[in-house]
Structures are given as C-alpha cells and as structure tokens.
Design an enzyme around this catalytic site. Structure first.
Site, mmCIF file in Angstrom:
data_model
loop_
_atom_site.group_PDB
_atom_site.id
_atom_site.type_symbol
_atom_site.label_atom_id
_atom_site.label_comp_id
_atom_site.label_asym_id
_atom_site.label_seq_id
_atom_site.Cartn_x
_atom_site.Cartn_y
_atom_site.Cartn_z
ATOM 1 N N SER A 70 0.828 -1.208 0.000
ATOM 2 C CA SER A 70 0.000 0.000 0.000
ATOM 3 C C SER A 70 0.861 1.256 0.000
ATOM 4 O O SER A 70 1.991 1.264 0.498
ATOM 5 C CB SER A 70 -0.920 0.014 1.222
ATOM 6 O OG SER A 70 -1.694 -1.159 1.269
HETATM 7 N N1 SAH Z 1 -1.047 -4.154 3.836
HETATM 8 C C1 SAH Z 1 -0.343 -4.742 2.743
HETATM 9 C C2 SAH Z 1 -1.087 -4.517 1.453
HETATM 10 C C3 SAH Z 1 -1.387 -5.811 0.831
HETATM 11 S S1 SAH Z 1 -2.403 -5.732 -0.619
HETATM 12 C C4 SAH Z 1 1.054 -4.197 2.669
HETATM 13 O O1 SAH Z 1 1.410 -3.316 3.452
HETATM 14 O O2 SAH Z 1 1.809 -4.676 1.844
HETATM 15 C C5 SAH Z 1 -3.800 -6.611 -0.058
HETATM 16 C C6 SAH Z 1 -3.593 -8.035 0.350
HETATM 17 O O3 SAH Z 1 -4.878 -8.562 0.680
HETATM 18 C C7 SAH Z 1 -3.037 -8.949 -0.745
HETATM 19 O O4 SAH Z 1 -1.879 -9.559 -0.293
HETATM 20 C C8 SAH Z 1 -4.158 -9.967 -0.975
HETATM 21 O O5 SAH Z 1 -3.692 -11.273 -1.265
HETATM 22 C C9 SAH Z 1 -4.896 -9.924 0.348
HETATM 23 N N2 SAH Z 1 -6.282 -10.411 0.311
HETATM 24 C C10 SAH Z 1 -7.233 -10.196 -0.621
HETATM 25 N N3 SAH Z 1 -8.385 -10.814 -0.283
HETATM 26 C C11 SAH Z 1 -8.145 -11.432 0.914
HETATM 27 C C12 SAH Z 1 -8.935 -12.251 1.786
HETATM 28 N N4 SAH Z 1 -10.207 -12.573 1.520
HETATM 29 N N5 SAH Z 1 -8.362 -12.710 2.907
HETATM 30 C C13 SAH Z 1 -7.076 -12.424 3.221
HETATM 31 N N6 SAH Z 1 -6.281 -11.652 2.433
HETATM 32 C C14 SAH Z 1 -6.808 -11.171 1.299
#
Ligand code: SAH
Length: 220
Positions: A70
C-alpha cells in the site's frame, strides 16, 4: 540482512525517509506516533531489491502475485483512523501482503493478528517481521472474509483489500467501542469507510476515495 541494509543507504537513507514523513504531514497526517513509527520502519526491506530505490516514494508498488504494497499515505491514514480514540491493544488486519502495514501496526498496538490468502506472500512477510524483531504478530493463511473469531473480539480491524461491502462476520468480531477501517467498493470505485461498534449498534462514515486490490475469497 546486515545493519547497513536495515539502516539504508542512498535512496533508502534516513534523509530520504525523512522527506517521506514531511510529505505525509503535508498530506494531513497528524498523529505524531504514527509518523514516528513510519520514519523508523524500513519500507525498503519489504519490497524487491530492484524497486528498493522507490521505497520512500509515496506510491504503491508491486510485490508479486498481482498484489501491491500500500501507498505510505494510505497506511498512515488508515492507522491514524484506527487509533483516533487511543492506542488499541488488539488489532486484526485482513490482507498482510508483504507485511509492511502489519509492522507499522505492531509498533503501535499490543498485539496484531493478520490473515492473508496467498501463502507465499505470508512466508515473506514473516521473514521481514523477524528481521525487525517484531514478536507481537500472529499470522495465518486464511480467508479474511471470516476474520479470526477464535482470537477476537478486536479493538481495531483494518482491511487492506476492498470488499464490496464490509463482511458482517468482521463487524461481529469488533469489541464494544471498536473501530473498523476498510476500503469498500468495486474494482474501480472505492471509498474509505470507518465503522464502529456502540453496544449492539454499528455506525459508519464514508471518508475519501481510495484504490485497493479487491478482497477475494478462498486461499492460495
Ligand atoms: N497491507 C499490505 C497490502 C497488501 S495488498 C502491505 O502493506 O503490503 C492486499 C492483500 O490482501 C493482498 O496480499 C491480498 O492477497 C490480500 N487479500 C485479498 N483478499 C483477501 C482475503 N479474503 N483474505 C485475506 N487476504 C486477502
């Protein structure tokens, strides 16, 4: 990883990080604790070495598996919103990704539980947390739509991926007075929402347009 890598040089140096913090303040982030934790947290270790020179730009970056780390502004904003009523002790995060947002939360709360649906991303995230000696994080591969009921209720819940609507199971895992912050909407149009629990009632407000990867069901 040696000390130089953690500390950062050149494009990942202290001065470069300080510039990012100045930019976050200019963008309206006010919580001094959040800003300080973000100044201290080496974002460059969470991303591919080939992209490390962009780690302190205020932008999201690819982390593989079609996912992104993010944007720092949004990490700061969501953390600040989650903590507006004081420091929560128990936090649930949905979507650990590379683990950067988790690392920020773990330095401001007593304990963080985090759920990620893509196993290999979580393996990498775990490595980063141990490099930073963060030991108050519990993580599992799972479907975030279900939350982590056995470990709830939580004072704060943060979603790092966008559902079309806030999953009711997650609202149910909020402690009284607890706050949930989430991007909500479809792929092209999302709004940052804050929900909170007042007894058996749930209140919500819509805040600002955002763009996140979609929240998807099932695990990989
Ligand atoms: N906070 C993270 C951003 C990750 S992007 C950072 O700082 O890097 C969002 C993440 O949510 C992705 O890795 C994706 O695989 C995950 N995601 C999407 N749907 C999800 C679900 N139903 N349960 C768990 N994770 C999920």
């Amino acid at each position: 990883m040696n000390e130089t890598n953690l500390e950062g040089i050149g494009f990942t140096s202290r001065r470069t990080r300080d510039r990012l913090i100045t930019r976050l303040e200019a963008a309206g982030i006010k919580d001094a604790g959040v800003l300080e934790v973000m100044r201290q947290t080496p974002r460059h270790i969470f991303i591919d070495e080939a992209l490390a020179h962009r780690a302190y730009e205020d932008s999201s970056l690819p982390i593989g598996h079609g996912q992104t780390i993010s944007q720092p502004y949004i990490v700061a904003r969501m953390t600040e919103l989650l903590m507006a009523q004081g420091r929560p002790s128990r936090i649930l995060e949905i979507g650990s990704g590379c683990g950067y947002q988790t690392a920020v939360l773990a330095q401001l709360a007593e304990r963080v539980w985090t759920v990620e649906r893509i196993g290999p991303l979580l393996t990498r995230a775990r490595r980063h947390w141990s490099q930073l000696k963060l030991r108050n994080i519990n993580a599992r591969v799972g479907d975030g739509f279900e939350g982590w009921a056995e470990r709830g209720p939580f004072d704060g819940i943060l979603l790092a991926a966008a559902p079309r609507q806030v999953p009711p199971a997650l609202l149910q895992q909020l402690a009284p007075g607890g706050v949930l912050v989430a991007p909500v909407g479809d792929r092209d149009e999302q709004v940052l929402e804050r929900h909170w629990r007042d007894g058996d009632r749930f209140l919500a407000e819509a805040l600002e347009p955002v763009r996140f990867v979609p929240m998807l069901g099932g695990t990989l």
